[in-house]
Motif scaffolding. Structure first.
Motif, mmCIF file in Angstrom:
data_model
loop_
_atom_site.group_PDB
_atom_site.id
_atom_site.type_symbol
_atom_site.label_atom_id
_atom_site.label_comp_id
_atom_site.label_asym_id
_atom_site.label_seq_id
_atom_site.Cartn_x
_atom_site.Cartn_y
_atom_site.Cartn_z
ATOM 1 N N ASP A 109 0.869 -1.175 0.000
ATOM 2 C CA ASP A 109 0.000 0.000 0.000
ATOM 3 C C ASP A 109 0.906 1.226 0.000
ATOM 4 O O ASP A 109 1.429 1.614 1.044
ATOM 5 N N ARG A 110 1.095 1.792 -1.199
ATOM 6 C CA ARG A 110 2.101 2.842 -1.396
ATOM 7 C C ARG A 110 3.476 2.246 -1.053
ATOM 8 O O ARG A 110 3.912 1.317 -1.680
ATOM 9 N N TRP A 111 4.139 2.753 -0.015
ATOM 10 C CA TRP A 111 5.464 2.252 0.356
ATOM 11 C C TRP A 111 5.419 1.449 1.645
ATOM 12 O O TRP A 111 6.444 1.249 2.298
ATOM 13 N N HIS A 112 4.238 0.957 1.994
ATOM 14 C CA HIS A 112 4.075 0.170 3.221
ATOM 15 C C HIS A 112 3.724 -1.264 2.821
ATOM 16 O O HIS A 112 2.662 -1.511 2.244
ATOM 17 N N LEU A 113 4.605 -2.205 3.127
ATOM 18 C CA LEU A 113 4.415 -3.614 2.768
ATOM 19 C C LEU A 113 4.004 -4.403 4.007
ATOM 20 O O LEU A 113 4.627 -4.293 5.074
ATOM 21 N N THR A 114 2.938 -5.200 3.881
ATOM 22 C CA THR A 114 2.476 -6.033 4.987
ATOM 23 C C THR A 114 2.300 -7.469 4.499
ATOM 24 O O THR A 114 2.134 -7.715 3.300
ATOM 25 N N TRP A 115 2.298 -8.408 5.428
ATOM 26 C CA TRP A 115 2.078 -9.818 5.122
ATOM 27 C C TRP A 115 1.650 -10.519 6.408
ATOM 28 O O TRP A 115 1.639 -9.924 7.487
ATOM 29 N N ARG A 116 1.306 -11.789 6.295
ATOM 30 C CA ARG A 116 0.985 -12.603 7.467
ATOM 31 C C ARG A 116 1.486 -14.018 7.247
ATOM 32 O O ARG A 116 1.549 -14.499 6.117
ATOM 33 N N PRO A 117 1.866 -14.679 8.329
ATOM 34 C CA PRO A 117 2.361 -16.058 8.176
ATOM 35 C C PRO A 117 1.211 -17.005 7.856
ATOM 36 O O PRO A 117 0.043 -16.708 8.110
ATOM 37 N N ALA A 118 1.562 -18.154 7.307
ATOM 38 C CA ALA A 118 0.558 -19.185 7.043
ATOM 39 C C ALA A 118 -0.002 -19.687 8.371
ATOM 40 O O ALA A 118 0.688 -19.654 9.404
ATOM 41 N N PRO A 119 -1.255 -20.150 8.404
ATOM 42 C CA PRO A 119 -1.841 -20.656 9.647
ATOM 43 C C PRO A 119 -0.990 -21.762 10.272
ATOM 44 O O PRO A 119 -0.510 -22.663 9.584
ATOM 45 N N GLY A 120 -0.789 -21.645 11.570
ATOM 46 C CA GLY A 120 -0.024 -22.657 12.295
ATOM 47 C C GLY A 120 1.471 -22.425 12.331
ATOM 48 O O GLY A 120 2.196 -23.139 13.037
ATOM 49 N N GLU A 121 1.975 -21.442 11.575
ATOM 50 C CA GLU A 121 3.411 -21.171 11.554
ATOM 51 C C GLU A 121 3.782 -20.225 12.698
ATOM 52 O O GLU A 121 3.149 -19.182 12.890
ATOM 53 N N GLU A 122 4.820 -20.588 13.456
ATOM 54 C CA GLU A 122 5.282 -19.781 14.593
ATOM 55 C C GLU A 122 6.802 -19.692 14.572
ATOM 56 O O GLU A 122 7.482 -20.424 13.846
ATOM 57 N N ASP A 123 7.325 -18.757 15.407
ATOM 58 C CA ASP A 123 8.777 -18.583 15.570
ATOM 59 C C ASP A 123 9.458 -18.352 14.220
ATOM 60 O O ASP A 123 10.428 -19.024 13.855
#
Length: 286
Positions: free
Chosen positions: A29-43
């Motif tokens: 979003d413009r110069w701001h990049l976001t994401w999320r881990p796959a379900p169940g992924e930690e550390d």
């Protein structure tokens, strides 16, 4: 000896462990990049990479965004990349020595490096609305075009075509959702971030009965409204004459009464009246 055994055990565990899944919903979003881990992924830690169109490197050669190297955060400020023109972005997840497949970023908004896309659906067809009035077209002319990926929702978008502007695909199944994403192509090379996937529902075709009823209503409105207006404007007198009741007023209706004609008589026999013989001014009665 024990140390060697533990070291070999750790290496065996690492070799048998599967790599983490690739990051999901990688959005710019413009110069701001976001994401999320796959379900169940930690550390997990994450690293953001970029690839510039203008830099003379191989298309598979990606460089690390310095501010987002092995970070536990789920976002990154990629404003640094604006110095390199149109870039692609991707994110990889790491757990110890294991690395995921890259999650490719898409752009939420259209800009100078990402097409502005709008979809519209009709029964049996989907239109991808685009424009060739963008900065890359002004710089590269006909060498800058769009690559449009499309397909049913839930299916990887593999089919694609090239188009300089808006494009319509026909023969689609009514009642199903179809999706598209678009990226710029220059000299047959992908440039900048693609647009994020957009989907539209293909509407059902109207039934024949409904179409006939709608057509009859339209015809009636087209005919009845002008005819009614014409009659009301130019034939009001004729309408009043037609609406006049069938009654003739007697010719002697307004003649004065003659001796012997019946007269209306008002009787006061049932009323009780008091005769006032004179009135006094209000000052004298005070």
């Amino acid at each position: 000896m024990l140390w060697l055994f533990l070291h070999l055990h750790v290496l065996t565990v690492l070799c048998d462990a599967p790599p983490p899944s690739q990051p999901q919903s990688v959005l710019a979003d413009r110069w701001h990049l976001t994401w999320r881990p796959a379900p169940g992924e930690e550390d997990l830690n994450f690293t953001v990479y970029y690839h510039s169109f203008k830099r003379p490197t191989d298309e598979d050669e990606w460089e690390v965004v310095p501010a987002c190297n092995h970070t536990p955060s789920l976002w990154c400020d990629v404003g640094f990349t604006r110095e390199h023109g149109c870039v692609k972005l991707r994110v990889q997840a790491q757990r110890q020595e294991l690395t995921s497949k890259p999650g490719q970023a898409c752009s939420v908004h259209g800009d100078s490096c990402t097409p502005a896309v709008r979809l519209s659906a009709r029964p049996g067809s989907l239109t991808v609305h685009l424009t060739n009035d963008h900065s890359l077209f002004q710089e590269y002319a006909a060498h800058a075009t769009h690559r449009i990926y499309f397909g049913q929702e839930g299916v990887p978008l593999q089919d694609h075509i090239s188009s300089a502007s808006s494009w319509t695909v026909d023969g689609l199944e009514d009642g199903r959702r179809y999706c598209a994403r678009v990226e710029y192509i220059i000299f047959n090379k992908s440039v900048g971030l693609p647009s994020c996937v957009q989907c539209e529902l293909i509407p059902e075709r109207a039934s024949t009965h409904a179409v006939v009823v709608a057509a009859v209503v339209v015809v009636l409105l087209v005919l009845v409204v002008p005819v009614t207006a014409y009659v009301l404007i130019f034939h009001r007198g004729h309408m009043k004459h037609c609406l006049k009741p069938p009654y003739q007023i007697p010719e002697d209706f307004l003649q004065p009464l003659q001796p012997g004609d019946p007269q209306l008589v008002f009787s006061l026999s049932e009323e009780h009246c008091t005769v006032v013989s004179f009135l006094l001014p209000a000052e004298e009665t005070a």
